[in-house]
Design a protein around this motif. Structure first.
Motif, short mmCIF file in Angstrom:
data_model
loop_
_atom_site.label_atom_id
_atom_site.label_comp_id
_atom_site.label_asym_id
_atom_site.label_seq_id
_atom_site.Cartn_x
_atom_site.Cartn_y
_atom_site.Cartn_z
N GLY A 190 0.81 -1.20 0.00
CA GLY A 190 0.00 0.00 0.00
C GLY A 190 0.85 1.25 0.00
N ASP A 220 -6.48 0.82 -3.94
CA ASP A 220 -7.36 1.39 -2.91
C ASP A 220 -8.15 2.59 -3.44
OD1 ASP A 220 -6.49 -0.50 -1.11
OD2 ASP A 220 -4.91 0.78 -0.28
N GLY A 233 -7.77 -3.48 -2.63
CA GLY A 233 -7.14 -4.54 -3.43
C GLY A 233 -7.98 -5.80 -3.52
N ASN A 333 -2.51 -10.77 -4.89
CA ASN A 333 -3.35 -10.70 -6.09
C ASN A 333 -3.16 -11.92 -6.99
OD1 ASN A 333 -3.85 -9.74 -9.09
ND2 ASN A 333 -4.98 -8.36 -7.74
O1 KG4 Z 1 1.83 -4.83 2.66
P1 KG4 Z 1 0.53 -4.28 3.08
O2 KG4 Z 1 -0.38 -5.14 3.91
O3 KG4 Z 1 0.68 -2.93 3.84
C1 KG4 Z 1 1.64 -1.97 3.52
O4 KG4 Z 1 2.81 -2.13 3.98
O5 KG4 Z 1 1.26 -1.05 2.77
O6 KG4 Z 1 -0.25 -3.88 1.72
C2 KG4 Z 1 -1.56 -3.41 1.73
C3 KG4 Z 1 -2.02 -3.14 0.30
C4 KG4 Z 1 -3.35 -2.40 0.22
O7 KG4 Z 1 -3.20 -1.30 -0.65
C5 KG4 Z 1 -4.30 -3.45 -0.36
O8 KG4 Z 1 -5.33 -2.90 -1.13
C6 KG4 Z 1 -3.35 -4.26 -1.20
O9 KG4 Z 1 -2.17 -4.36 -0.43
N1 KG4 Z 1 -3.89 -5.61 -1.48
C7 KG4 Z 1 -4.18 -6.06 -2.72
C8 KG4 Z 1 -4.72 -7.37 -2.56
N2 KG4 Z 1 -4.75 -7.64 -1.22
C9 KG4 Z 1 -4.23 -6.55 -0.58
N3 KG4 Z 1 -4.02 -5.49 -3.93
C10 KG4 Z 1 -4.40 -6.21 -5.00
N4 KG4 Z 1 -4.94 -7.44 -4.92
C11 KG4 Z 1 -5.11 -8.06 -3.74
N5 KG4 Z 1 -5.65 -9.28 -3.68
#
Ligand code: KG4
Ligand code: ZN
Length: 389
Positions: A190, A220, A233, A333
């Motif tokens: 994110g 997001d 996501g 994803n």
């Molecule tokens: O690594 P993370 O949990 O937190 C940070 O360090 O930012 O990443 C969160 C991000 C969010 O923007 C969320 O929408 C995205 O990862 N995300 C996804 C999926 N699952 C989570 N993006 C695309 N597809 C997914 N299945």
């Protein structure tokens, strides 16, 4: 003698604590607890730093107790603590009044059989990072344990190298041997989108990064435009299954640029304009609207995945990398995972994290501390923009 590391992660909107046990160059997971604040931030469409830090203050003590219990390291204390040690701990937590108050519970437990405390020091939201850091400092003082500072992005790299099964041992030698160098890491979360080159263990060079929005952030924001809620996501990925990835030709920003940087803000704007120009006709709650949104979700996802894959393949070729590691929330994803598997040359070893470890967690922080212990000679402080090197 087994060595135990307790790891704490509070860089964004997950409060997480994990305990691992090292023995003869391998480790097993004793506990791994993650408490997400996503629901709380959903109303604001994204993470609110001060709200996150308040939640971490509320959550850390119960999560620590839970993690110690799960690891069978929790005992109630018999003897009383001196007033001096109580005072010292409370002083460390002077900027976290809520946490200081809850810390009283920790004074009642016996010093657990731990050997070190690993703590995320950056990158991330500084108010959130500080809560975890000060908590770790207070524990380190109270229990007289050394601190190991960990870079959050290094944690995401190691999340792909560790299994999450509790009884499974993760061997240092076999894991690191499986990594043929140079290795490349695609980190997509994110807050970050980075390509990191690892010429040898523990040495990192960021060869490309996003110039504006991170990939997860774009997911997001587009989810917000489509009124799918936060985090976007998973919602976009789910809706995309019902749409066509070729329905709308959204731009693939910087796909042909002669560097490894990314940019997702133009793509996000393209979705906004598409909605402005075509949204009205489908403003009813019927099946056509679902299909309309699903096509946007699928076409947007396809554009992001295209850019990530093209740039990653080019970087692998340029640096003659032998291994690809993927980490961060967006690594969950499915479309990205499938297309990466299909597109990757056969000679490249691919490491994808278990979907339970793609999001922020403390097991990856413990893992990074285990694989690559960093010296804690310098003062431990939060660094919101910390880079890998
Ligand atoms: O690594 P993370 O949990 O937190 C940070 O360090 O930012 O990443 C969160 C991000 C969010 O923007 C969320 O929408 C995205 O990862 N995300 C996804 C999926 N699952 C989570 N993006 C695309 N597809 C997914 N299945
Ligand atoms: Zn993260």
């Amino acid at each position: 003698m087994p060595k135990r590391i307790l790891a704490i992660e509070t860089s964004c909107d997950e409060t997480a604590i994990s305990v691992i046990e090292e023995r003869e160059q391998s480790f097993r997971v004793l506990s791994n607890i993650v408490s997400s604040q996503a629901k709380l931030h959903a109303a604001f469409g994204g993470v609110v730093p001060n709200l996150a830090s308040r939640e971490h203050q509320k959550n850390l003590v119960p999560i620590l107790i839970g993690a110690l219990k799960e690891a069978k390291l929790y005992r109630i204390k018999k003897e009383k603590l001196s007033n001096t040690s109580i005072h010292q701990c409370i002083e460390v937590l002077e900027r976290e009044p809520e946490l200081a108050q809850r810390f009283q519970k920790i004074f009642q437990i016996q010093k657990p059989a731990l050997d070190a405390i690993a703590i995320t020091v950056g990158p991330g939201l500084e108010p959130a990072l500080w809560v975890g850091i000060n908590f770790a400092k207070a524990l380190s003082l109270l229990w007289n344990k050394p601190l190991i500072p960990v870079n959050h992005m290094e944690g995401h790299i190691f999340s792909a190298l560790i299994a999450q099964k509790k009884e499974q041992r993760i061997s240092k030698r076999s894991t690191l041997n499986a990594l043929r160098y140079p290795a490349l890491a695609l980190l997509v979360s994110g807050g970050h989108t980075e390509l990191v080159l690892m010429k040898k263990p523990g040495r990192y060079r960021v060869i490309g990064e996003t110039l504006d929005d991170a990939a997860g952030e774009a997911f997001d924001k587009v989810a917000q435009m489509l009124k799918l809620g936060y985090p976007g996501g998973p919602a976009i990925a789910k809706l995309a299954e019902r749409g066509s990835g070729t329905a709308i030709s959204f731009p693939r920003p910087m796909i042909n640029a002669a560097n490894f940087n990314f940019s997702f803000s133009g793509l996000k704007t393209a979705v906004l304009y598409y909605l402005r120009d075509h949204g009205e006709r489908h403003a009813t709650r019927d099946m056509r609207q679902v299909k309309f949104k699903a096509d946007i979700a699928a076409s947007f996802q396809e554009a992001v995945v295209d850019v990530l894959i093209v740039k990653t393949l080019r970087a692998l070729k340029t640096y003659q990398a032998q291994t690809l590691i993927v980490g961060g929330g967006v690594a969950a994803n499915k479309r990205l995972r499938t297309r990466l598997r299909d597109a990757l040359p056969k000679n490249i070893n691919l490491f994808l994290p278990n979907p339970t470890l793609t999001g922020d967690n403390a097991l990856m922080i413990a893992g990074a501390a285990f694989f690559n212990k960093q010296k804690s000679a310098r003062a431990i402080r939060a660094d919101g923009n910390m880079t890998l090197h």
